[in-house]
Design a protein around this motif. Structure first.
Motif, PDB file in Angstrom:
ATOM      1  N   ILE A  19       5.021 -12.247  16.764  1.00  0.00           N
ATOM      2  CA  ILE A  19       3.531 -11.773  15.908  1.00  0.00           C
ATOM      3  C   ILE A  19       3.411 -10.234  16.483  1.00  0.00           C
ATOM      4  N   PHE A  20       3.517 -10.111  17.693  1.00  0.00           N
ATOM      5  CA  PHE A  20       3.526  -8.767  18.218  1.00  0.00           C
ATOM      6  C   PHE A  20       4.359  -7.769  17.642  1.00  0.00           C
ATOM      7  N   VAL A  21       5.412  -8.142  17.421  1.00  0.00           N
ATOM      8  CA  VAL A  21       6.548  -7.185  16.666  1.00  0.00           C
ATOM      9  C   VAL A  21       6.295  -6.841  15.343  1.00  0.00           C
ATOM     10  N   LEU A  22       5.537  -7.829  14.302  1.00  0.00           N
ATOM     11  CA  LEU A  22       5.313  -7.740  13.105  1.00  0.00           C
ATOM     12  C   LEU A  22       3.916  -6.730  13.018  1.00  0.00           C
ATOM     13  N   GLY A  23       2.803  -7.395  14.028  1.00  0.00           N
ATOM     14  CA  GLY A  23       1.651  -6.325  14.282  1.00  0.00           C
ATOM     15  C   GLY A  23       2.077  -5.100  14.402  1.00  0.00           C
ATOM     16  N   LEU A  24       3.006  -4.696  15.437  1.00  0.00           N
ATOM     17  CA  LEU A  24       3.307  -3.356  15.538  1.00  0.00           C
ATOM     18  C   LEU A  24       3.826  -2.583  14.384  1.00  0.00           C
ATOM     19  N   PHE A  25       4.914  -3.382  13.615  1.00  0.00           N
ATOM     20  CA  PHE A  25       5.298  -2.727  12.459  1.00  0.00           C
ATOM     21  C   PHE A  25       4.191  -2.557  11.491  1.00  0.00           C
ATOM     22  N   THR A  26       3.323  -3.384  11.241  1.00  0.00           N
ATOM     23  CA  THR A  26       2.009  -3.141  10.368  1.00  0.00           C
ATOM     24  C   THR A  26       1.425  -1.846  10.582  1.00  0.00           C
ATOM     25  N   ALA A  27       0.956  -1.730  12.052  1.00  0.00           N
ATOM     26  CA  ALA A  27       0.218  -0.462  12.714  1.00  0.00           C
ATOM     27  C   ALA A  27       1.123   0.920  12.247  1.00  0.00           C
ATOM     28  N   PHE A  28       2.713   0.692  12.133  1.00  0.00           N
ATOM     29  CA  PHE A  28       3.374   1.796  11.801  1.00  0.00           C
ATOM     30  C   PHE A  28       3.286   2.155  10.249  1.00  0.00           C
ATOM     31  N   LEU A  29       3.268   1.055   9.564  1.00  0.00           N
ATOM     32  CA  LEU A  29       3.215   1.397   8.033  1.00  0.00           C
ATOM     33  C   LEU A  29       1.693   1.921   7.680  1.00  0.00           C
ATOM     34  N   THR A  30       0.589   1.399   8.437  1.00  0.00           N
ATOM     35  CA  THR A  30      -0.563   1.846   8.237  1.00  0.00           C
ATOM     36  C   THR A  30      -0.744   3.425   8.430  1.00  0.00           C
ATOM     37  N   ALA A  31      -0.243   3.836   9.315  1.00  0.00           N
ATOM     38  CA  ALA A  31      -0.263   5.346   9.838  1.00  0.00           C
ATOM     39  C   ALA A  31       0.560   6.092   8.583  1.00  0.00           C
ATOM     40  N   PHE A  32       1.690   5.289   8.043  1.00  0.00           N
ATOM     41  CA  PHE A  32       2.407   5.969   7.124  1.00  0.00           C
ATOM     42  C   PHE A  32       1.683   6.011   5.742  1.00  0.00           C
ATOM     43  N   TYR A  33       1.118   4.930   5.297  1.00  0.00           N
ATOM     44  CA  TYR A  33       0.490   5.168   3.841  1.00  0.00           C
ATOM     45  C   TYR A  33      -0.681   5.878   4.058  1.00  0.00           C
ATOM     46  N   MET A  34      -1.516   5.912   4.784  1.00  0.00           N
ATOM     47  CA  MET A  34      -2.891   6.576   5.078  1.00  0.00           C
ATOM     48  C   MET A  34      -2.492   8.297   5.278  1.00  0.00           C
ATOM     49  N   THR A  35      -1.200   8.448   5.984  1.00  0.00           N
ATOM     50  CA  THR A  35      -1.159   9.817   5.962  1.00  0.00           C
ATOM     51  C   THR A  35      -0.522  10.479   4.520  1.00  0.00           C
ATOM     52  N   ARG A  36       0.214   9.551   4.027  1.00  0.00           N
ATOM     53  CA  ARG A  36       0.642   9.866   2.587  1.00  0.00           C
ATOM     54  C   ARG A  36      -0.621   9.978   1.670  1.00  0.00           C
ATOM     55  N   LEU A  37      -1.514   9.170   1.939  1.00  0.00           N
ATOM     56  CA  LEU A  37      -2.699   9.514   1.178  1.00  0.00           C
ATOM     57  C   LEU A  37      -3.333  10.654   1.725  1.00  0.00           C
ATOM     58  N   ALA A  65      -7.922  -0.641  -0.771  1.00  0.00           N
ATOM     59  CA  ALA A  65      -8.054  -2.278  -1.011  1.00  0.00           C
ATOM     60  C   ALA A  65      -6.947  -3.145  -0.322  1.00  0.00           C
ATOM     61  N   TYR A  66      -5.658  -2.691  -0.511  1.00  0.00           N
ATOM     62  CA  TYR A  66      -4.379  -3.299   0.259  1.00  0.00           C
ATOM     63  C   TYR A  66      -4.470  -2.771   1.711  1.00  0.00           C
ATOM     64  N   SER A  67      -5.099  -1.758   2.139  1.00  0.00           N
ATOM     65  CA  SER A  67      -5.374  -1.494   3.424  1.00  0.00           C
ATOM     66  C   SER A  67      -6.351  -2.504   4.089  1.00  0.00           C
ATOM     67  N   THR A  68      -7.463  -2.805   3.469  1.00  0.00           N
ATOM     68  CA  THR A  68      -8.538  -3.973   3.778  1.00  0.00           C
ATOM     69  C   THR A  68      -7.791  -5.143   3.881  1.00  0.00           C
ATOM     70  N   LEU A  69      -6.814  -5.630   2.817  1.00  0.00           N
ATOM     71  CA  LEU A  69      -5.978  -6.894   2.990  1.00  0.00           C
ATOM     72  C   LEU A  69      -5.341  -6.941   4.426  1.00  0.00           C
ATOM     73  N   SER A  70      -4.783  -5.730   4.713  1.00  0.00           N
ATOM     74  CA  SER A  70      -3.878  -5.699   5.880  1.00  0.00           C
ATOM     75  C   SER A  70      -4.780  -5.865   7.229  1.00  0.00           C
ATOM     76  N   ALA A  75       0.749  -1.242   0.126  1.00  0.00           N
ATOM     77  CA  ALA A  75      -0.032  -0.294   0.039  1.00  0.00           C
ATOM     78  C   ALA A  75       0.773   1.472  -0.088  1.00  0.00           C
ATOM     79  N   THR A  76       2.128   1.056   0.484  1.00  0.00           N
ATOM     80  CA  THR A  76       2.748   2.426   0.609  1.00  0.00           C
ATOM     81  C   THR A  76       3.411   2.767  -0.724  1.00  0.00           C
ATOM     82  N   GLN A  77       3.112   2.075  -1.869  1.00  0.00           N
ATOM     83  CA  GLN A  77       3.749   2.359  -3.145  1.00  0.00           C
ATOM     84  C   GLN A  77       2.640   2.324  -4.163  1.00  0.00           C
ATOM     85  N   GLN A  78       1.291   2.357  -3.736  1.00  0.00           N
ATOM     86  CA  GLN A  78       0.521   2.442  -4.661  1.00  0.00           C
ATOM     87  C   GLN A  78      -0.116   3.924  -5.146  1.00  0.00           C
TER      88      GLN A  78
END
Length: 598
Positions: free
Chosen positions: A407-425, A304-309, A293-296
């Motif tokens: 799993i927690f670390v990867l989930g937290l990293f996903t939360a960081f990415l979510t904030a990043f690509y939605m701010t970009r949008l 859509a990729y946010s929904t997947l996530s 999602a960060t590069q779409q």
């Protein structure tokens, strides 16, 4: 009266689809209002059922071959199904109203609303089914109706291909689902959820069988809820009208897989091995989709990729043996993701169907209602306190913290990415200067489209506090998790927002160019190659066998031999008396020779 409510909720959308197809197909206006009224009535019935104490529904016998097989036409009425009905019919009704504005000039409006009503009927059927056979039938009907809706603009090649891709990808998962159902029936002699749950001890005694059956059932959820590696259909499904993206591929259809897993939690949670596979599939999907999602650049594909996530988060919760946390996030996600898709639709329709975020900019001052509601949806999605997504996402992260640190670390990293690509949008679309004439002349959507946005913004903010959310408690209560996880999640969100603002503020083009993410990890290219190697090779071998062995060999060989024998026999039928006399004499000579010398 209350026992008839489930039947009313189920049959109202079906009646709407039948009426449109048989009587109002030529009148788009009548068809649209018929569908909208049916959806609103179904929502009111759902609310009445939700507030009632009724836990029973009229049950009819459908297939009675006992002791071999018994399939009722029956419903399961409990807190889970009541809440899911509110989500499906509530969000569905708002999207029906929104569609009045979005599809007002569409030539296929009647066909659109008929398919929409069919989808509502199918989705309600999944929610209410109390047995695997009923659920599987409605499961397939959801696939058919989504195929019709994704391919609504079938004259466009991209839409037609996306519809086929969604249908075929889901069939792969559904095939596994069907085999899993058959395995469970063979082991228990029943397809009714309540009866299967009672007989679980005899299945648990065979852990290998249980794990295979649970994972095959999960295949159905992986297809419907677009989990890795069956996720590729969902982004392409954005080729359909935007209200369909909001209804089917954000709020309801893709949530069907998660709902099904929670409904049969007695099966999935009995197999630790299956849970391990499920939690990692959900985690991989969450991280992978967030990275892509960060590069779409297409606004709908980003969502859509946010929904997947976010679906990955829900499946992660299922794998962590917490259906409550999964349903809590499903509940909040339905509202804020539908809000974001409808907001994107308002932007697209007002910019003359422009979907590239780099052709937008400066829309905050022109589409004020859309901007404010989109902001609410974004804050909920990125988990900003106290918006709804903060509570439901943190519940899943708290589970992961107490049960699996990787799993927690990867989930937290996903939360960081979510904030990043939605701010970009948000920054690229709404802030800065307009980049095109369409963006400069953009105006607010009509009221029939903005009212649903305002109504969805309320639960997007408050759903985390609502009394409905208490149905999904208790959640992990470990003091360390409760205290630490929200702090870490909030810090990850702040870091993502900050990076998004710094990188994309006042940018005219994409500053990052990561081909691997832009090309979506080359999954489509890989599947195209794989199909060419497997199916393509098999097709060529089949063509060779059919053409040269069957056709040229068996069929043409036999027909040619028959024709040759016939041609040879015709040589003796010349119609000349002298020739017949000669042949007769020759035959006599041959007979004498054979008699004397043989």
């Amino acid at each position: 009266m209350s026992s008839a409510l489930p039947w009313s909720i189920l049959l109202l959308p079906l009646a709407s689809a039948v009426v449109i197809l048989l009587f109002t197909l030529r009148s788009g206006r009548v068809s649209s209002f018929t569908s909208v009224l049916a959806a609103l009535a179904a929502f009111l019935c759902s609310w009445a059922l939700f507030t009632s104490e009724n836990t029973r529904a009229i049950e009819l016998t459908w297939i009675d071959l006992r002791p071999l097989l018994y399939v009722p036409l029956g419903f399961v009425i409990d807190g889970l199904s009541k809440t899911m009905l509110l989500v499906v019919t509530g969000v569905g009704a708002l999207i029906h109203v929104y569609s009045l504005g979005y599809m007002r000039n569409d030539a296929g409006k009647s066909r659109y609303f008929a398919s929409l009503s069919l989808f509502m009927f199918s989705m309600v059927g999944i929610v209410l089914s109390n047995n695997f056979v009923m659920m599987f039938i409605f499961w397939e009907l959801v696939g058919v109706s989504s195929y019709l809706l994704i391919g609504h603009w079938f004259e466009r090649d991209a839409a037609a291909e996306a519809a086929k891709k969604a249908f075929l990808t889901n069939r792969i998962g559904d095939f596994g689902f069907m085999i899993g159902i058959l395995m469970i029936w063979s082991a228990t002699g029943s397809v009714v959820f309540r009866e299967i749950a009672m007989q679980m001890p005899q299945i648990i005694a065979h852990p290998g069988f249980l794990t295979i059956a649970a994972l095959l059932v999960f295949c159905g959820a992986a297809g419907k809820s677009a989990q890795f590696p069956l996720h590729v259909w969902l982004p392409d499904a954005m080729e359909g009208p935007t209200p369909i993206s909001a209804l089917i591929h954000a709020a309801t259809m893709v949530a069907a897989g998660v709902y099904m897993l929670v409904r049969v939690g007695f099966l999935v949670q009995s197999s630790p091995a299956a849970l391990g596979v499920i939690v990692w599939i959900g985690t991989i999907t969450a991280v992978m989709a967030a990275l892509i999602a960060t590069q779409q650049s297409d606004i709908k594909r980003i969502l859509a990729y946010s929904t997947l996530s976010q679906l990955g988060y829900m499946v992660m919760a299922v794998g962590l043996a917490s259906g409550e946390a999964a349903m809590f996030h499903l509940f909040t996600h339905a509202f804020f993701k539908a809000l974001l898709f409808l907001g994107a639709g308002a932007i697209i329709i007002m910019l003359h169907h422009e979907q590239n975020i780099w052709n937008m900019g400066g829309l905050a001052g022109k589409l004020r209602v859309t901007f404010l509601t989109f902001l609410v949806g974004t804050l909920a999605l990125i988990g900003c306190p106290p918006f709804s997504g903060f509570w439901s996402k943190d519940a899943i992260l708290a589970l992961a913290y107490t049960r699996s640190m990787p799993i927690f670390v990867l989930g937290l990293f996903t939360a960081f990415l979510t904030a990043f690509y939605m701010t970009r949008l948000l920054v690229v679309v709404f802030l800065g200067k307009p980049r095109t004439d369409a963006a400069r002349s953009g105006r607010e959507a009509p009221i029939v489209m903005t009212v649903p946005l305002l109504l969805l913004a309320i639960p997007a903010f408050l759903a985390g506090f609502s009394f409905v959310a208490t149905r999904f408690l208790p959640l992990p209560q470990e003091k360390e998790a409760v205290a630490l996880v929200p702090v870490l999640a909030t810090l990850a969100m702040i870091a993502g927002v900050t990076l998004g603002v710094v990188l994309y503020r006042n940018r005219e083009r994409e500053p990052l160019n990561i081909a691997l993410l832009r090309k979506r990890f080359f999954f489509d290219e890989f599947y195209t190659w794989l199909i060419g190697v497997t199916q393509g090779t098999l097709a060529r071998l089949s063509d060779f066998f059919d053409h040269w062995i069957i056709d040229a060999g068996a069929v043409r060989g036999l027909s040619s031999a028959t024709w040759g024998i016939g041609a040879l026999l015709r040589l003796f039928q010349v119609g000349n008396l002298q020739a017949y006399s000669f042949l007769f004499g020759l035959g006599i000579v041959g007979l004498i020779y054979f008699t004397i010398f043989r």
